[in-house]
Design an enzyme around this catalytic site. Structure first.
Site, PDB file in Angstrom:
ATOM      1  N   GLY A  30       0.828  -1.199   0.000  1.00 61.21           N
ATOM      2  CA  GLY A  30       0.000   0.000   0.000  1.00 61.21           C
ATOM      3  C   GLY A  30       0.858   1.242   0.000  1.00 61.21           C
ATOM      4  O   GLY A  30       2.090   1.176   0.054  1.00 61.21           O
ATOM      5  N   GLY A  32       0.826   5.701   1.149  1.00 60.93           N
ATOM      6  CA  GLY A  32       0.219   6.859   1.772  1.00 60.93           C
ATOM      7  C   GLY A  32       0.730   8.115   1.102  1.00 60.93           C
ATOM      8  O   GLY A  32       1.340   8.063   0.028  1.00 60.93           O
ATOM      9  N   ALA A  33       0.495   9.246   1.751  1.00 60.25           N
ATOM     10  CA  ALA A  33       0.914  10.507   1.158  1.00 60.25           C
ATOM     11  C   ALA A  33       2.435  10.638   1.126  1.00 60.25           C
ATOM     12  O   ALA A  33       2.992  11.272   0.234  1.00 60.25           O
ATOM     13  CB  ALA A  33       0.298  11.666   1.930  1.00 60.25           C
ATOM     14  N   TYR A  34       3.107  10.013   2.085  1.00 59.88           N
ATOM     15  CA  TYR A  34       4.544  10.238   2.226  1.00 59.88           C
ATOM     16  C   TYR A  34       5.399   9.025   1.892  1.00 59.88           C
ATOM     17  O   TYR A  34       6.619   9.159   1.770  1.00 59.88           O
ATOM     18  CB  TYR A  34       4.854  10.681   3.665  1.00 59.88           C
ATOM     19  N   VAL A  36       5.603   4.445   0.644  1.00 59.32           N
ATOM     20  CA  VAL A  36       5.030   3.215   0.103  1.00 59.32           C
ATOM     21  C   VAL A  36       5.491   2.059   0.987  1.00 59.32           C
ATOM     22  O   VAL A  36       6.650   2.022   1.423  1.00 59.32           O
ATOM     23  CB  VAL A  36       5.484   2.981  -1.355  1.00 59.32           C
ATOM     24  N   VAL A  37       4.589   1.106   1.257  1.00 60.81           N
ATOM     25  CA  VAL A  37       4.901  -0.030   2.122  1.00 60.81           C
ATOM     26  C   VAL A  37       4.990  -1.293   1.275  1.00 60.81           C
ATOM     27  O   VAL A  37       4.107  -1.559   0.448  1.00 60.81           O
ATOM     28  CB  VAL A  37       3.835  -0.200   3.221  1.00 60.81           C
ATOM     29  N   LYS A  55       8.671   0.290   5.017  1.00 57.77           N
ATOM     30  CA  LYS A  55       8.086   1.566   4.604  1.00 57.77           C
ATOM     31  C   LYS A  55       9.169   2.405   3.935  1.00 57.77           C
ATOM     32  O   LYS A  55      10.172   2.762   4.558  1.00 57.77           O
ATOM     33  CB  LYS A  55       7.517   2.305   5.819  1.00 57.77           C
ATOM     34  N   ASP A 151      -3.737  10.736  15.621  1.00 57.82           N
ATOM     35  CA  ASP A 151      -4.303  10.281  14.340  1.00 57.82           C
ATOM     36  C   ASP A 151      -4.862   8.868  14.492  1.00 57.82           C
ATOM     37  O   ASP A 151      -4.625   7.999  13.655  1.00 57.82           O
ATOM     38  CB  ASP A 151      -3.236  10.330  13.248  1.00 57.82           C
TER      39      ASP A 151
END
Length: 463
Positions: A30, A32-34, A36-37, A55, A151
């Site tokens: 997956g 995210g904004a910052y 990739v995993v 990550k 969060d």
């Protein structure tokens, strides 16, 4: 919002080393904004390869705000890794342009998938209580270290393969500041009223108490597969109704047990000083008999709460675009989170202003839809100032107005009887409006606009 993950290269097949580890990145889990995993295997022992999650992040210049935020996230995650209910950060590999965070791999995916895709918690008090208590222990451990997560949401909670264990992750917004003035930090469904800041004149708030509010919304997600409101502000019709009705609103909208209503009413307290503590919350969860209504057919399964026109797998809570589930081979997560570049508490220090301000004006909700969906920045700013000069107060002396007082006779209004066919259509229209409002609180996703997708594609081509 900046999407650094969109310009990262494909790391599949890359081999990285950390001390005795030799990790080969196998597949993308997956993004995210910052970052990739990826799923990676440690092949240092070929007879028994060990899975890890890696990550991958873009490395920023040391003088930049992004570098400061990265280092803060890493430091807080390392500090909390000793807790058994926190995803362990094993180490960080630094290269010239990239950073690699070596994490425990959780094959069960995230809590969102467990709730929506698998219906894991439907009418299962034992599983709800066990998972929520583990999450409480993780947050309690972080608070003992002086770390507030800020969060908390199902996407940041991962599960073991059999779903018996939950693990907290993603410390990108975490802070050690006891007080914060970073309003609107996090995801709207899970923000406390003081964090949203729209109704409290931007008073600095206690970050650890704000985390407790988010825990309450997550508990609602686990029991019902939906959210109680869009955001905890009087400009949201659902939350405004809760402030007026109290417990009856929770009972009517969520269809949960009386014990669960009593518990949530102690969490969803507008005044942070009167909100339930972590210790009290843990004791109350242990003592509760059931989260679900005992009468039959009062608690529909999670999947029946979703729109019949949309597949279950495409539904998300907030700020996400998902394809598949967290545990499948084709799974991909694109989380659109909210991360401030700089905030008053970046250095974990804050000065409380002497004049906090006057209470805001009362707000009367209008309409059926929440005014806080895709909230604009104007709702989090102080518009008390004015550039125009005032000509003085309006008084009867300065602006006299003659108001006639005619003699109005009494009116007798007779309403004609509504024909049966029109009455049926009006009833159906009202029912459809109620269903639409009810569905707006179901855990769902918000897709990125196609213009943004084209922009990301252009960046990839140029890179």
């Amino acid at each position: 919002m900046v999407q650094f993950s969109a310009i990262l290269p494909d790391f599949k097949g890359l081999i990285i080393t950390l001390e005795h580890m030799r990790l080969r990145l196998i597949k993308r889990l997956g993004s995210g904004a910052y970052g990739v995993v990826y799923l990676a295997y440690d092949n240092s022992l070929p007879s028994k390869p060990t899975p890890y999650a890696v990550k991958c992040l873009l490395k920023h210049p040391k003088e930049s705000d992004y570098h400061h935020l990265q280092q803060r996230e890493i430091a807080y995650h390392k500090a909390a890794s000793a807790h058994p209910c926190v995803v362990k950060l094993h180490g960080v590999i630094e290269e010239e342009h990239y950073l690699y965070l070596i994490l425990d791999y959780c094959p069960g995916g995230d809590l969102f998938s467990a709730i929506i895709d698998h219906g894991m918690y439907v009418n299962d008090d034992v599983r709800v209580k066990r998972s929520f208590l583990q999450l409480l222990d993780a947050i309690h451990g972080c608070h003992d270290l002086g770390i507030s997560h800020r969060d908390l949401k199902p996407e940041n909670i991962l599960l073991s393969g059999d779903g018996s264990r939950v693990y907290l992750t993603d410390f990108g917004l975490a802070t050690k500041a006891k007080l914060s003035a970073s309003f609107g930090c996090g995801s709207s469904f899970y923000m406390s009223p003081e964090c949203a800041g729209a109704d409290v004149s931007k008073r600095p708030f206690v970050t650890s108490i704000s985390d407790i509010w988010a825990l309450g919304v997550i508990l609602v997600n686990m029991i019902t597969g939906r959210n109680p409101w869009h955001i905890a502000s009087t400009q949201d019709t659902g939350y405004a109704s809760y402030l007026v009705e109290g417990k009856p609103y929770l009972q009517r909208m969520l269809h949960i047990s009386r014990g669960a209503v009593d518990l949530l009413s102690r969490i969803f307290v507008d005044n942070p000083a009167e909100r339930i503590t972590i210790h009290q919350l843990r004791a109350a969860v242990i003592e509760i008999d059931t989260f679900f209504p005992t009468a039959p057919n009062l608690c529909p399964p999670v999947k029946t709460l979703l729109s019949s026109s949309r597949p279950v797998g495409s539904v998300d809570i907030t700020d996400c675009l998902r394809v598949g589930t967290g545990a499948s081979d084709a799974a991909e997560v694109k989380i659109v989170d909210i991360r401030p570049i700089s905030s008053p508490d970046d250095n974990d220090k804050i000065t409380v202003p002497k004049n906090i301000g006057t209470p805001p004006k009362a707000f009367t909700p209008v309409g059926d839809e929440s005014l806080f969906v895709n909230a604009s920045d104007s709702l989090f700013t102080d518009d008390s100032g004015s550039d125009s000069e005032s000509s003085g107060p309006v008084t009867p002396q300065t602006r006299a107005v003659a108001i006639p007082s005619p003699n109005i006779s009494s009116l007798l209004l007779e309403f004609p009887e509504v024909p049966p066919d029109i009455a049926v259509r009006l009833s159906e229209r009202n029912s459809a409006a109620r269903r639409a409002q009810d569905a707006s609180l179901t855990m769902k996703k918000r897709k990125l606009p196609r213009s943004w997708e084209r922009f990301v594609q252009r960046i990839k081509v140029r890179v």
